[in-house]
Design a protein around this motif. Structure first.
Motif, mmCIF file in Angstrom:
data_model
loop_
_atom_site.group_PDB
_atom_site.id
_atom_site.type_symbol
_atom_site.label_atom_id
_atom_site.label_comp_id
_atom_site.label_asym_id
_atom_site.label_seq_id
_atom_site.Cartn_x
_atom_site.Cartn_y
_atom_site.Cartn_z
ATOM 1 N N UNK A 27 0.987 -1.315 0.539
ATOM 2 C CA UNK A 27 0.558 0.346 0.173
ATOM 3 C C UNK A 27 1.028 1.108 -0.268
ATOM 4 N N UNK A 28 1.876 1.373 0.804
ATOM 5 C CA UNK A 28 2.812 2.059 0.598
ATOM 6 C C UNK A 28 3.187 2.613 0.215
ATOM 7 N N UNK A 29 3.913 1.381 -0.896
ATOM 8 C CA UNK A 29 4.991 2.143 -2.002
ATOM 9 C C UNK A 29 4.118 1.633 -3.717
ATOM 10 N N UNK A 30 2.967 1.206 -3.614
ATOM 11 C CA UNK A 30 2.057 0.614 -4.820
ATOM 12 C C UNK A 30 0.908 1.717 -4.898
ATOM 13 N N UNK A 31 1.154 2.725 -3.545
ATOM 14 C CA UNK A 31 -0.325 3.725 -3.926
ATOM 15 C C UNK A 31 -1.418 3.032 -4.357
ATOM 16 N N UNK A 32 -2.274 4.379 -4.804
ATOM 17 C CA UNK A 32 -3.099 3.653 -5.686
ATOM 18 C C UNK A 32 -3.718 2.734 -7.514
ATOM 19 N N UNK A 33 -2.011 2.296 -7.168
ATOM 20 C CA UNK A 33 -1.571 1.245 -8.828
ATOM 21 C C UNK A 33 -1.867 0.365 -8.374
ATOM 22 N N UNK A 34 -2.458 -0.328 -6.789
ATOM 23 C CA UNK A 34 -3.043 -1.900 -6.880
ATOM 24 C C UNK A 34 -4.176 -1.750 -5.769
ATOM 25 N N UNK A 35 -4.313 -2.405 -5.543
ATOM 26 C CA UNK A 35 -5.304 -2.879 -4.534
ATOM 27 C C UNK A 35 -4.824 -4.150 -4.079
ATOM 28 N N UNK A 36 -4.898 -3.527 -2.758
ATOM 29 C CA UNK A 36 -4.247 -4.313 -1.432
ATOM 30 C C UNK A 36 -5.419 -4.875 -0.806
ATOM 31 N N UNK A 37 -4.954 -6.365 -0.416
ATOM 32 C CA UNK A 37 -5.895 -7.245 0.669
ATOM 33 C C UNK A 37 -5.014 -7.925 1.965
ATOM 34 N N UNK A 38 -5.323 -8.062 2.720
ATOM 35 C CA UNK A 38 -4.503 -9.646 3.237
ATOM 36 C C UNK A 38 -5.813 -10.026 4.423
ATOM 37 N N UNK A 39 -5.820 -11.523 5.265
ATOM 38 C CA UNK A 39 -6.364 -12.189 5.559
ATOM 39 C C UNK A 39 -5.883 -13.400 6.287
ATOM 40 N N UNK A 40 -6.489 -13.621 7.334
ATOM 41 C CA UNK A 40 -5.598 -15.804 7.920
ATOM 42 C C UNK A 40 -6.492 -16.564 7.629
ATOM 43 N N UNK A 41 -6.155 -16.948 7.489
ATOM 44 C CA UNK A 41 -6.847 -18.586 7.710
ATOM 45 C C UNK A 41 -7.706 -19.049 8.936
ATOM 46 N N UNK A 42 -6.566 -18.550 9.986
ATOM 47 C CA UNK A 42 -7.150 -18.131 11.635
ATOM 48 C C UNK A 42 -6.771 -17.114 12.560
ATOM 49 N N UNK A 43 -8.255 -16.160 12.200
ATOM 50 C CA UNK A 43 -7.309 -14.419 12.546
ATOM 51 C C UNK A 43 -6.921 -14.325 14.154
ATOM 52 N N UNK A 44 -6.240 -13.846 14.690
ATOM 53 C CA UNK A 44 -6.043 -13.407 15.969
ATOM 54 C C UNK A 44 -7.050 -11.935 16.228
ATOM 55 N N UNK A 45 -7.034 -12.027 17.113
ATOM 56 C CA UNK A 45 -7.514 -11.033 17.921
ATOM 57 C C UNK A 45 -7.249 -9.870 17.425
ATOM 58 N N UNK A 46 -5.933 -9.128 17.606
ATOM 59 C CA UNK A 46 -5.188 -7.697 17.256
ATOM 60 C C UNK A 46 -3.625 -8.495 16.511
ATOM 61 N N UNK A 47 -3.149 -7.312 15.667
ATOM 62 C CA UNK A 47 -1.879 -7.076 15.362
ATOM 63 C C UNK A 47 -0.814 -7.748 16.241
ATOM 64 N N UNK A 48 0.290 -8.274 15.865
ATOM 65 C CA UNK A 48 1.125 -8.582 16.969
ATOM 66 C C UNK A 48 2.037 -6.766 17.426
#
Length: 138
Positions: A27-48
């Protein structure tokens, strides 16, 4: 002629470390020239918290991010799917570009152990941008 930005999905088990860092760098380096998503197969409650701190050190704030559940729709609607240790939980759809990045898991690690993982992810993101023919922002 109009072109749509490619969609990249980053997947790891908890969506609390590697995939969050990768999504933030793209997101930081590509800006609006790329759509970005992230996900997990067993998501935690919060980001580390060590991951949040390591990213803050390079000027990227991910403190407001939350882990998300991986869905078949997220995979199906992405052009590139990058897995980072999600095992067989990631659904496969023909016609997608799949990459598997072998990276250490930052779970339970301190900031010092997260830094080299963060730096490896940034380098891979820069290569990915080149492959997508997108110039990285400064």
């Amino acid at each position: 002629m109009t072109t749509t930005a490619p969609t990249v999905l980053f997947v790891c088990v908890h969506n609390a470390g590697r995939s969050q860092m990768a999504a933030a760098f793209l997101t930081h380096l590509g800006g609006d020239r790329v759509a970005v998503r992230s996900a997990g197969s067993a998501p935690a409650d919060t980001v580390n918290p060590a991951v949040v701190e390591a990213m803050r050190e390079v000027g990227i704030d991910i403190s407001a991010e939350t882990p998300k559940m991986l869905t078949a729709q997220a995979v199906q609607t992405s052009d590139v799917v990058i897995t980072m240790g999600c095992g067989d939980a990631c659904p496969y759809f023909p016609g997608k570009r799949y990459l598997n990045w072998k990276l250490d898991d930052p779970a339970g690690q301190g900031v010092a152990a997260v830094r080299p993982i963060r730096d490896a992810i940034e380098q891979r993101i820069r290569v990915l941008l080149t492959e997508l023919d997108i110039e990285a922002r400064a």
